[in-house]
Design a protein around this motif. Structure first.
Motif, PDB file in Angstrom:
ATOM      1  N   ASN A   1       0.814  -1.220   0.000  1.00 46.37           N
ATOM      2  CA  ASN A   1       0.000   0.000   0.000  1.00 46.37           C
ATOM      3  C   ASN A   1       0.842   1.261   0.000  1.00 46.37           C
ATOM      4  O   ASN A   1       0.446   2.289  -0.549  1.00 46.37           O
ATOM      5  CB  ASN A   1      -0.918   0.007   1.221  1.00 46.37           C
ATOM      6  CG  ASN A   1      -1.920  -1.127   1.213  1.00 46.37           C
ATOM      7  OD1 ASN A   1      -1.563  -2.278   0.956  1.00 46.37           O
ATOM      8  ND2 ASN A   1      -3.168  -0.835   1.516  1.00 46.37           N
ATOM      9  N   GLY A   2       2.019   1.197   0.638  1.00 51.48           N
ATOM     10  CA  GLY A   2       2.860   2.383   0.758  1.00 51.48           C
ATOM     11  C   GLY A   2       3.398   2.910  -0.559  1.00 51.48           C
ATOM     12  O   GLY A   2       3.894   4.037  -0.610  1.00 51.48           O
ATOM     13  N   LEU A   3       3.284   2.115  -1.629  1.00 47.92           N
ATOM     14  CA  LEU A   3       3.715   2.566  -2.953  1.00 47.92           C
ATOM     15  C   LEU A   3       2.515   2.800  -3.867  1.00 47.92           C
ATOM     16  O   LEU A   3       2.658   2.897  -5.086  1.00 47.92           O
ATOM     17  CB  LEU A   3       4.654   1.530  -3.586  1.00 47.92           C
ATOM     18  CG  LEU A   3       5.935   1.224  -2.801  1.00 47.92           C
ATOM     19  CD1 LEU A   3       6.771   0.187  -3.533  1.00 47.92           C
ATOM     20  CD2 LEU A   3       6.751   2.498  -2.563  1.00 47.92           C
ATOM     21  N   GLY A   4       1.339   2.916  -3.249  1.00 47.44           N
ATOM     22  CA  GLY A   4       0.108   3.076  -4.014  1.00 47.44           C
ATOM     23  C   GLY A   4      -0.117   4.478  -4.543  1.00 47.44           C
ATOM     24  O   GLY A   4       0.678   5.394  -4.344  1.00 47.44           O
TER      25      GLY A   4
ATOM     26  N   THR B   1       9.842   6.416   2.807  1.00 45.38           N
ATOM     27  CA  THR B   1       9.777   5.575   4.001  1.00 45.38           C
ATOM     28  C   THR B   1       9.516   4.122   3.620  1.00 45.38           C
ATOM     29  O   THR B   1      10.143   3.192   4.156  1.00 45.38           O
ATOM     30  CB  THR B   1       8.679   6.083   4.947  1.00 45.38           C
ATOM     31  OG1 THR B   1       8.926   7.455   5.272  1.00 45.38           O
ATOM     32  CG2 THR B   1       8.620   5.259   6.219  1.00 45.38           C
ATOM     33  N   THR B   2       8.602   3.912   2.690  1.00 44.37           N
ATOM     34  CA  THR B   2       8.264   2.558   2.263  1.00 44.37           C
ATOM     35  C   THR B   2       9.446   1.886   1.578  1.00 44.37           C
ATOM     36  O   THR B   2       9.775   0.727   1.861  1.00 44.37           O
ATOM     37  CB  THR B   2       7.066   2.588   1.304  1.00 44.37           C
ATOM     38  OG1 THR B   2       5.979   3.301   1.900  1.00 44.37           O
ATOM     39  CG2 THR B   2       6.612   1.178   0.968  1.00 44.37           C
ATOM     40  N   LEU B   3      10.107   2.599   0.669  1.00 38.67           N
ATOM     41  CA  LEU B   3      11.251   2.028  -0.038  1.00 38.67           C
ATOM     42  C   LEU B   3      12.384   1.667   0.920  1.00 38.67           C
ATOM     43  O   LEU B   3      13.038   0.632   0.770  1.00 38.67           O
ATOM     44  CB  LEU B   3      11.769   3.016  -1.083  1.00 38.67           C
ATOM     45  CG  LEU B   3      10.943   3.160  -2.361  1.00 38.67           C
ATOM     46  CD1 LEU B   3      11.509   4.278  -3.232  1.00 38.67           C
ATOM     47  CD2 LEU B   3      10.887   1.853  -3.145  1.00 38.67           C
TER      48      LEU B   3
ATOM     49  N   ALA C   1       1.613  -5.137   4.239  1.00 36.35           N
ATOM     50  CA  ALA C   1       2.105  -3.825   3.817  1.00 36.35           C
ATOM     51  C   ALA C   1       2.784  -3.107   4.980  1.00 36.35           C
ATOM     52  O   ALA C   1       2.355  -3.221   6.132  1.00 36.35           O
ATOM     53  CB  ALA C   1       0.958  -2.983   3.272  1.00 36.35           C
ATOM     54  N   HIS C   2       3.833  -2.360   4.676  1.00 35.52           N
ATOM     55  CA  HIS C   2       4.591  -1.641   5.706  1.00 35.52           C
ATOM     56  C   HIS C   2       3.985  -0.279   6.007  1.00 35.52           C
ATOM     57  O   HIS C   2       4.054   0.203   7.137  1.00 35.52           O
ATOM     58  CB  HIS C   2       6.035  -1.438   5.239  1.00 35.52           C
ATOM     59  CG  HIS C   2       6.828  -2.707   5.166  1.00 35.52           C
ATOM     60  ND1 HIS C   2       7.231  -3.401   6.285  1.00 35.52           N
ATOM     61  CD2 HIS C   2       7.293  -3.407   4.100  1.00 35.52           C
ATOM     62  CE1 HIS C   2       7.918  -4.474   5.926  1.00 35.52           C
ATOM     63  NE2 HIS C   2       7.962  -4.494   4.608  1.00 35.52           N
TER      64      HIS C   2
END
Length: 313
Positions: free
Chosen positions: A94-97, A151-153, A131-132
Motif C-alpha cells: 500500500n505504501g507505494l500506491g 519511508t516505504t522504499l 504492507a509496511h
C-alpha cells in the motif's frame, strides 16, 4: 551480495475513472474487477503493452536479468510459458500506491485486499506479505507523498537485503552476482520513487525529471553496495516525523534511500511497438480542500451541480 538493481515500471494503458468534486464520489466508466472505481482494467492496447514489457524483461538481451521468480511471473502473465509450482512472490504494498491529493471532507479509495485479489490472480500474490505503510485515507500533499514513498522504499530495501543475506547463508551454492527487484505502480508514486532513490528532489515538483510512460521501464543501480541496517535507518531519520509508525528517512540532498541509487535508464520505451505514450508529471497540488463545500439539497426539486468532475490520468 545485497540488492543492487531496482526496476520501476508503470501500468499499461487503462480505462479511466472520474471523481465528482462536489461530493468526493469516485466513478468508474466501466465495471471494475475488484469493484473499486479507481481499479479499472487495461485497454486492448494496454494489454499489448504489458505483453511487450514481459517479452523485453524475459529476453536474453535484458541485462542484468531479474531473479527467476520475476521472470516466471512475466512469462506466465504473457501466456508464453506455463510453469507449475513456482513461488512467484508478488507482494502488494500500500505504501507505494496511488496519490490522490489531499481532502478533509471525503476519503480516498484503498487498494483491494488479498481476499479480493487472490481469485483474480490465483497463486500469484503472496498471502503472507503485510504492507509496511498505509497512506492516509484523507490523502496527502506532494511533499507527504514523497516522504511516504521514501519511508516505504527504505523498509522494503532493508527487508530484501535481509532476505538475500539469509538465502545466501543457507544456500551458499546458489548465491548470485546480482539481485534485482521490479516495482509496478502509478505515475505519481513512480516519480516520487525516482526522487527518493536518487535523493534528488527538485525545488519545483512539476519538474520533468523521471519519465513515467505507460509500460515504460526505468533502471536504478545501487551506489552503496553495503546493506543499511535498521539501526542506521533509525539514526538517519528526519527528526520525529513518522509515517505509519515508521521514521521518515533522510533521503533528500542527494542521499537517497537504502544507500542511494543512480538512474542509469530513464523511461525506456524502445521495446514498445507504439513507443512512449501517456507521459505524466506533477501539475501542482491536488488540494480538494480548496474546492467549495458539498452542496446539500434544501428542498425538493433543487439540484446539485454534478457536472464538475475531474479525471485522473
Amino acid at each position: 551480495m545485497p540488492l543492487d538493481t531496482i526496476y520501476l515500471t508503470r501500468h499499461g494503458l487503462r480505462l479511466n475513472w472520474s471523481i465528482d468534486l462536489s461530493t468526493g464520489t469516485y466513478h468508474a466508466n466501466y465495471p471494475t474487477p475488484t469493484g473499486i472505481p479507481v481499479d479499472p482494467t487495461l485497454t486492448g492496447p494496454g494489454v499489448k503493452q504489458s505483453h511487450e514489457l514481459a517479452a523485453h524483461v524475459s529476453s536474453a538481451e535484458f541485462k542484468p536479468k531479474p531473479c527467476r521468480p520475476t521472470v516466471e511471473l512475466l512469462r506466465e502473465l504473457q501466456g508464453r510459458e506455463k510453469k507449475e509450482n513456482v513461488d512467484l512472490n508478488v507482494r502488494v504494498e500500500n505504501g507505494l500506491g496511488e496519490w490522490f491529493g489531499s481532502s478533509s471532507f471525503f476519503t480516498h479509495p484503498s487498494p483491494a485486499s488479498f481476499d479480493v485479489l487472490d481469485p483474480l490472480f490465483p497463486a500469484l500474490i503472496s498471502p503472507s506479505y503485510t504492507a509496511h505503510v498505509y497512506p492516509s485515507p484523507s490523502g496527502e500533499t506532494i511533499a507527504q507523498l514523497h516522504d511516504r514513498v521514501a519511508t516505504t522504499l527504505e523498509v522494503i530495501i532493508a527487508d530484501v537485503d535481509d532476505e538475500i543475506h539469509e538465502y545466501e547463508r543457507t544456500h551458499p551454492e546458489a548465491a548470485r552476482e546480482s539481485y534485482s527487484l521490479i516495482i509496478c505502480a502509478h505515475a505519481a508514486p513512480l516519480i516520487a520513487m525516482g526522487r527518493a532513490l536518487t535523493g534528488q528532489m527538485p525545488d519545483d515538483s512539476s519538474t520533468k525529471d523521471f519519465k513515467v510512460f505507460t509500460a515504460g521501464l526505468s533502471t536504478f543501480r545501487r551506489r552503496n553496495q553495503r546493506p543499511v541496517s535498521s539501526q542506521e535507518n533509525e539514526t538517519h531519520g528526519e527528526g520525529s516525523q513518522m509515517v505509519s509508525g515508521k521514521r521518515i528517512p533522510s533521503w533528500r540532498s542527494g542521499r537517497g534511500v537504502g544507500g542511494g541509487w543512480d538512474c542509469i535508464v530513464n523511461g525506456e520505451c524502445g521495446f514498445l511497438s507504439n513507443g512512449a505514450e501517456r507521459g505524466w508529471h506533477f501539475h501542482g497540488e491536488e488540494d480538494f480542500n480548496s474546492m467549495p463545500a458539498p452542496v446539500v439539497a434544501a428542498e425538493a426539486g433543487s439540484k446539485e451541480d454534478s457536472s464538475r468532475t475531474t479525471t485522473k490520468l
